[in-house]
Scaffold this motif. Structure first.
Motif, short mmCIF file in Angstrom:
data_model
loop_
_atom_site.label_atom_id
_atom_site.label_comp_id
_atom_site.label_asym_id
_atom_site.label_seq_id
_atom_site.Cartn_x
_atom_site.Cartn_y
_atom_site.Cartn_z
N GLY A 9 48.65 35.79 44.84
CA GLY A 9 49.87 35.06 45.17
C GLY A 9 49.99 33.80 44.35
O GLY A 9 49.28 33.60 43.36
N LEU A 10 50.89 32.95 44.80
CA LEU A 10 51.15 31.68 44.12
C LEU A 10 50.44 30.57 44.86
O LEU A 10 50.54 30.46 46.09
N VAL A 11 49.73 29.74 44.11
CA VAL A 11 49.00 28.62 44.71
C VAL A 11 49.09 27.43 43.78
O VAL A 11 49.20 27.59 42.55
N GLN A 12 49.07 26.24 44.35
CA GLN A 12 49.12 25.03 43.54
C GLN A 12 47.74 24.72 42.96
O GLN A 12 46.71 25.12 43.53
N PRO A 13 47.72 24.01 41.85
CA PRO A 13 46.41 23.59 41.29
C PRO A 13 45.60 22.85 42.34
O PRO A 13 46.13 22.02 43.08
N GLY A 14 44.32 23.17 42.40
CA GLY A 14 43.44 22.58 43.39
C GLY A 14 43.34 23.38 44.67
O GLY A 14 42.49 23.11 45.52
N GLY A 15 44.21 24.36 44.82
CA GLY A 15 44.22 25.16 46.03
C GLY A 15 43.21 26.29 46.00
O GLY A 15 42.41 26.41 45.07
N SER A 16 43.24 27.10 47.05
CA SER A 16 42.28 28.21 47.20
C SER A 16 43.01 29.51 47.51
O SER A 16 44.10 29.52 48.08
N LEU A 17 42.38 30.59 47.14
CA LEU A 17 42.84 31.93 47.49
C LEU A 17 41.62 32.80 47.72
O LEU A 17 40.56 32.56 47.13
N ARG A 18 41.81 33.81 48.54
CA ARG A 18 40.74 34.77 48.77
C ARG A 18 41.28 36.16 48.48
O ARG A 18 42.25 36.60 49.10
N LEU A 19 40.66 36.83 47.54
CA LEU A 19 41.01 38.19 47.21
C LEU A 19 40.07 39.15 47.92
O LEU A 19 38.90 38.83 48.14
N SER A 20 40.59 40.31 48.25
CA SER A 20 39.75 41.32 48.88
C SER A 20 39.96 42.66 48.20
O SER A 20 41.08 42.98 47.78
N ARG A 37 39.40 39.70 35.37
CA ARG A 37 40.76 39.19 35.28
C ARG A 37 41.27 39.30 33.86
O ARG A 37 40.50 39.32 32.90
N GLN A 38 42.59 39.35 33.77
CA GLN A 38 43.24 39.42 32.46
C GLN A 38 44.44 38.50 32.46
O GLN A 38 45.41 38.72 33.20
N THR A 88 45.28 31.49 36.17
CA THR A 88 46.39 32.43 36.31
C THR A 88 46.09 33.71 35.55
O THR A 88 45.79 33.67 34.35
N ALA A 89 46.16 34.82 36.24
CA ALA A 89 45.82 36.11 35.63
C ALA A 89 46.07 37.23 36.65
O ALA A 89 46.28 36.96 37.84
N VAL A 90 46.01 38.44 36.16
CA VAL A 90 45.92 39.59 37.06
C VAL A 90 44.44 39.84 37.31
O VAL A 90 43.65 39.96 36.36
N TYR A 91 44.08 39.90 38.56
CA TYR A 91 42.68 40.10 38.95
C TYR A 91 42.49 41.56 39.36
O TYR A 91 43.23 42.08 40.19
N TYR A 92 41.46 42.16 38.79
CA TYR A 92 41.15 43.56 39.05
C TYR A 92 39.78 43.68 39.70
O TYR A 92 38.82 43.05 39.23
N CYS A 93 39.69 44.50 40.71
CA CYS A 93 38.37 44.80 41.23
C CYS A 93 37.89 46.10 40.60
O CYS A 93 38.70 46.94 40.20
N ASN A 94 36.59 46.22 40.48
CA ASN A 94 36.06 47.46 39.93
C ASN A 94 34.77 47.84 40.63
O ASN A 94 34.21 47.09 41.43
N THR A 107 45.80 42.46 41.18
CA THR A 107 46.62 41.59 42.01
C THR A 107 46.84 40.29 41.24
O THR A 107 45.93 39.73 40.65
N LEU A 108 48.09 39.84 41.22
CA LEU A 108 48.46 38.69 40.40
C LEU A 108 48.16 37.39 41.13
O LEU A 108 48.57 37.20 42.28
#
Length: 113
Positions: A9-20, A37-38, A88-94, A107-108
């Motif tokens: 998703g979209l997050v501001q600099p300094g913020g956090s995200l959790r991918l699953s 990531r790419q 900023t990138a598309v994150y891929y799990c493998n 996931t972007l």
């Protein structure tokens, strides 16, 4: 093996995200799970991976990103803190196993003010 990534998703600099990343199918033979990531115009690069009890991180991300695995749920999460615009990138799990490499759909993650 099917991999389903979520949490971007979209997050501001300094913020956090959790991918699953949830795995399904023939997962018994999976020995390694990871996140890559790419970014636009760049090659896909390793973010972090976990194999057995060992974790590996890209040097530039150590201390900000944490990979974890839930064996019961068959998920691998990526906690991303202190995010920067350059994350900023598309994150891929493998996943590695069964003599194959499997990829999720990506996931972007957009870090922007």
């Amino acid at each position: 093996v099917q991999l389903q990534a979520s949490g971007g998703g979209l997050v501001q600099p300094g913020g956090s995200l959790r991918l699953s990343c949830a795995a399904s199918g023939r997962t018994n033979g999976i020995s390694e799970r990871g996140w890559y990531r790419q970014a636009p115009g760049k090659q896909r690069e390793l973010v972090a991976r976990i194999r057995g009890g060992e974790t590996t991180y890209a040097d530039s991300l150590k201390g900000r990103f944490t990979i974890s695995r839930d064996i019961v749920k068959n998920t691998v999460d990526l906690q991303m803190n202190s995010l920067k615009v350059e994350d900023t990138a598309v994150y891929y799990c493998n996943a590695h196993g069964n003599y194959k490499i499997y990829w999720g759909q990506g996931t972007l993650v957009t870090v922007s003010s």
